[in-house]
Design a protein around this motif. Structure first.
Motif, mmCIF file in Angstrom:
data_model
loop_
_atom_site.group_PDB
_atom_site.id
_atom_site.type_symbol
_atom_site.label_atom_id
_atom_site.label_comp_id
_atom_site.label_asym_id
_atom_site.label_seq_id
_atom_site.Cartn_x
_atom_site.Cartn_y
_atom_site.Cartn_z
ATOM 1 N N GLY A 59 42.542 31.498 53.413
ATOM 2 C CA GLY A 59 42.686 30.154 52.885
ATOM 3 C C GLY A 59 44.009 30.076 52.148
ATOM 4 N N TYR A 60 43.942 29.783 50.843
ATOM 5 C CA TYR A 60 45.139 29.892 50.004
ATOM 6 C C TYR A 60 44.764 30.767 48.819
ATOM 7 C CZ TYR A 60 49.529 28.806 47.741
ATOM 8 O OH TYR A 60 50.794 28.911 47.164
ATOM 9 N N ALA A 61 44.797 32.052 49.050
ATOM 10 C CA ALA A 61 44.323 33.015 48.056
ATOM 11 C C ALA A 61 45.445 33.757 47.356
ATOM 12 C CB ALA A 61 43.387 34.022 48.719
ATOM 13 N N THR A 62 46.697 33.500 47.732
ATOM 14 C CA THR A 62 47.799 34.289 47.174
ATOM 15 C C THR A 62 47.900 34.240 45.654
ATOM 16 O OG1 THR A 62 49.295 32.445 47.721
ATOM 17 C CG2 THR A 62 49.226 34.304 49.246
ATOM 18 N N PRO A 63 47.581 33.125 44.975
ATOM 19 C CA PRO A 63 47.659 33.152 43.512
ATOM 20 C C PRO A 63 46.730 34.183 42.873
ATOM 21 C CG PRO A 63 47.573 30.887 44.297
ATOM 22 C CD PRO A 63 47.253 31.771 45.465
ATOM 23 N N PHE A 64 45.721 34.649 43.634
ATOM 24 C CA PHE A 64 44.721 35.552 43.084
ATOM 25 C C PHE A 64 44.830 36.973 43.625
ATOM 26 C CE2 PHE A 64 43.241 31.233 43.811
ATOM 27 C CZ PHE A 64 43.085 30.810 42.506
ATOM 28 N N LEU A 65 45.769 37.206 44.519
ATOM 29 C CA LEU A 65 45.887 38.522 45.143
ATOM 30 C C LEU A 65 46.850 39.448 44.413
ATOM 31 C CD1 LEU A 65 46.046 37.552 48.933
ATOM 32 C CD2 LEU A 65 44.071 38.399 47.647
ATOM 33 N N GLU A 66 47.711 38.900 43.596
ATOM 34 C CA GLU A 66 48.755 39.707 42.970
ATOM 35 C C GLU A 66 48.199 40.782 42.039
ATOM 36 O OE1 GLU A 66 51.321 36.907 41.110
ATOM 37 O OE2 GLU A 66 52.122 36.131 43.015
ATOM 38 N N HIS A 117 39.880 28.023 48.875
ATOM 39 C CA HIS A 117 40.334 26.857 49.640
ATOM 40 C C HIS A 117 40.224 27.149 51.139
ATOM 41 C CE1 HIS A 117 41.648 25.451 45.798
ATOM 42 N NE2 HIS A 117 42.630 26.314 45.703
ATOM 43 N N GLY A 118 39.169 27.838 51.498
ATOM 44 C CA GLY A 118 38.999 28.231 52.883
ATOM 45 C C GLY A 118 37.874 27.513 53.607
ATOM 46 N N LEU A 119 36.867 27.021 52.872
ATOM 47 C CA LEU A 119 35.703 26.422 53.511
ATOM 48 C C LEU A 119 35.658 24.905 53.428
ATOM 49 C CD1 LEU A 119 32.716 28.762 52.609
ATOM 50 C CD2 LEU A 119 34.244 28.854 54.578
ATOM 51 N N GLU A 120 36.127 24.337 52.330
ATOM 52 C CA GLU A 120 35.923 22.907 52.098
ATOM 53 C C GLU A 120 36.533 22.025 53.185
ATOM 54 O OE1 GLU A 120 36.498 24.651 47.853
ATOM 55 O OE2 GLU A 120 37.054 25.125 49.926
ATOM 56 N N GLU A 121 37.667 22.407 53.719
ATOM 57 C CA GLU A 121 38.326 21.604 54.746
ATOM 58 C C GLU A 121 38.283 22.264 56.123
ATOM 59 O OE1 GLU A 121 41.830 19.107 52.928
ATOM 60 O OE2 GLU A 121 41.912 21.129 52.080
ATOM 61 N N ALA A 122 37.456 23.271 56.268
ATOM 62 C CA ALA A 122 37.325 23.929 57.565
ATOM 63 C C ALA A 122 36.587 23.025 58.546
ATOM 64 C CB ALA A 122 36.570 25.247 57.403
ATOM 65 N N GLU A 123 36.996 23.048 59.813
ATOM 66 C CA GLU A 123 36.305 22.267 60.835
ATOM 67 C C GLU A 123 34.894 22.810 61.075
ATOM 68 O OE1 GLU A 123 38.656 22.008 64.339
ATOM 69 O OE2 GLU A 123 40.104 20.625 63.439
ATOM 70 N N ILE A 143 33.993 37.512 48.263
ATOM 71 C CA ILE A 143 33.891 36.447 47.270
ATOM 72 C C ILE A 143 34.352 35.156 47.931
ATOM 73 C CG2 ILE A 143 34.841 35.455 45.152
ATOM 74 C CD1 ILE A 143 34.976 38.219 43.968
ATOM 75 N N VAL A 144 33.501 34.143 47.865
ATOM 76 C CA VAL A 144 33.852 32.801 48.321
ATOM 77 C C VAL A 144 33.944 31.900 47.092
ATOM 78 C CG1 VAL A 144 33.153 30.799 49.660
ATOM 79 C CG2 VAL A 144 32.712 33.091 50.547
ATOM 80 N N ALA A 145 35.110 31.334 46.851
ATOM 81 C CA ALA A 145 35.287 30.366 45.768
ATOM 82 C C ALA A 145 35.367 28.984 46.407
ATOM 83 C CB ALA A 145 36.558 30.669 44.981
ATOM 84 N N ALA A 146 34.433 28.107 46.058
ATOM 85 C CA ALA A 146 34.363 26.788 46.679
ATOM 86 C C ALA A 146 34.004 25.741 45.632
ATOM 87 C CB ALA A 146 33.325 26.786 47.801
ATOM 88 N N ALA A 147 34.428 24.508 45.882
ATOM 89 C CA ALA A 147 34.159 23.417 44.954
ATOM 90 C C ALA A 147 32.671 23.092 44.920
ATOM 91 C CB ALA A 147 34.955 22.175 45.364
ATOM 92 N N ALA A 148 32.138 22.909 43.730
ATOM 93 C CA ALA A 148 30.730 22.560 43.544
ATOM 94 C C ALA A 148 30.551 21.052 43.683
ATOM 95 C CB ALA A 148 30.256 23.014 42.168
ATOM 96 N N ARG A 149 29.553 20.649 44.457
ATOM 97 C CA ARG A 149 29.321 19.217 44.696
ATOM 98 C C ARG A 149 29.091 18.451 43.403
ATOM 99 N NH1 ARG A 149 28.269 16.114 48.920
ATOM 100 N NH2 ARG A 149 28.180 17.906 50.333
ATOM 101 N N SER A 150 28.412 19.061 42.452
ATOM 102 C CA SER A 150 28.081 18.364 41.204
ATOM 103 C C SER A 150 29.178 18.465 40.155
ATOM 104 C CB SER A 150 26.783 18.928 40.622
ATOM 105 O OG SER A 150 26.940 20.321 40.339
ATOM 106 N N GLY A 151 30.256 19.185 40.466
ATOM 107 C CA GLY A 151 31.302 19.406 39.477
ATOM 108 C C GLY A 151 32.342 18.300 39.440
ATOM 109 N N LEU A 152 32.956 18.112 38.293
ATOM 110 C CA LEU A 152 34.003 17.104 38.152
ATOM 111 C C LEU A 152 35.233 17.436 38.990
ATOM 112 C CD1 LEU A 152 33.765 16.480 34.297
ATOM 113 C CD2 LEU A 152 33.013 14.939 36.122
#
Length: 211
Positions: A59-66, A117-123, A143-152
């Motif tokens: 996805g876009y994981a580079t900010p967390f890989l360093e 940022h790998g699942l939310e916009e995946a086809e 580890i999958v980091a994804a936006a929570a439906r109930s979150g702001l």
């Protein structure tokens, strides 16, 4: 954001992914840096420094890989619809453009896989997770980091979390199980609203409470 840790869908179609330049711009802002700090703390708690292991960011994981400087191999795979950027800024490039449902890696290669940022916009989010399962070692952890439906944050369109499909915990768990992976732990991050002052946001994240 929901974080599901150490795992071995319905299909959903969306418009184009956020462009890699938009993502890079967000993580260069003070708010983006606060997000990186909060999520990086969660990955560190789960994985440590991944010493001697092979790590994949999808996805876009580079900010967390360093932070994985002790890993044997770290690769950043970026979906074709998103675009790719050279990473890291110094040294040999370790980023590649991929078809997220047909990764160019052999079976069971990676000990750790981080999807941001790998699942939310995946086809087809299920197909993405099945492919992750293919390249994950038998004893590997995901580890999958994804936006929570109930979150702001899922409604904040000025952030990457406000685009595509957010998930409930049950939806994400069902996707993971359909990919024949087993969720064993959950966590949450980004407790504060995305419009709160940065200092207040950092303080609330350290306490792990909503502000």
């Amino acid at each position: 954001a929901y974080i599901i840790n150490q795992t071995q869908e319905s299909s959903s179609r969306y418009a184009m992914r956020r462009d890699v330049l938009e993502l890079r711009e967000f993580y260069g802002l003070p708010l983006g840096r606060a997000v990186r700090e909060a999520l990086s703390r969660k990955t560190a708690e789960a994985w440590g420094d991944a010493a001697g292991l092979d790590v994949l960011g999808l996805g876009y994981a580079t900010p967390f890989l360093e932070r994985f400087t002790a890993a044997r191999r770290v690769v950043a795979a970026m979906p074709a619809q998103q675009g790719v950027e050279a990473w890291p800024a110094d040294g040999r490039n370790r980023a590649c453009l991929v078809d997220e449902t047909a990764l160019p890696f052999p079976n069971a290669l990676f000990d750790r896989v981080l999807v941001v940022h790998g699942l939310e916009e995946a086809e087809d989010a299920g197909a993405v997770l099945r492919e992750v399962g293919r390249v994950l070692a038998p004893s590997g952890r995901l580890i999958v980091a994804a936006a929570a439906r109930s979150g702001l944050w899922s409604h904040a369109e000025r952030t990457p979390f406000g685009h595509g499909r957010p998930f409930t915990r049950g939806q994400l768990e069902a996707l993971v199980r359909e990919a024949e992976l087993e969720p064993v732990a959950w966590s949450q991050a980004l407790y504060v609203p995305p419009w709160r002052p940065l200092v207040a946001a950092k303080a609330a994240e350290r306490r792990g409470v909503a502000a």
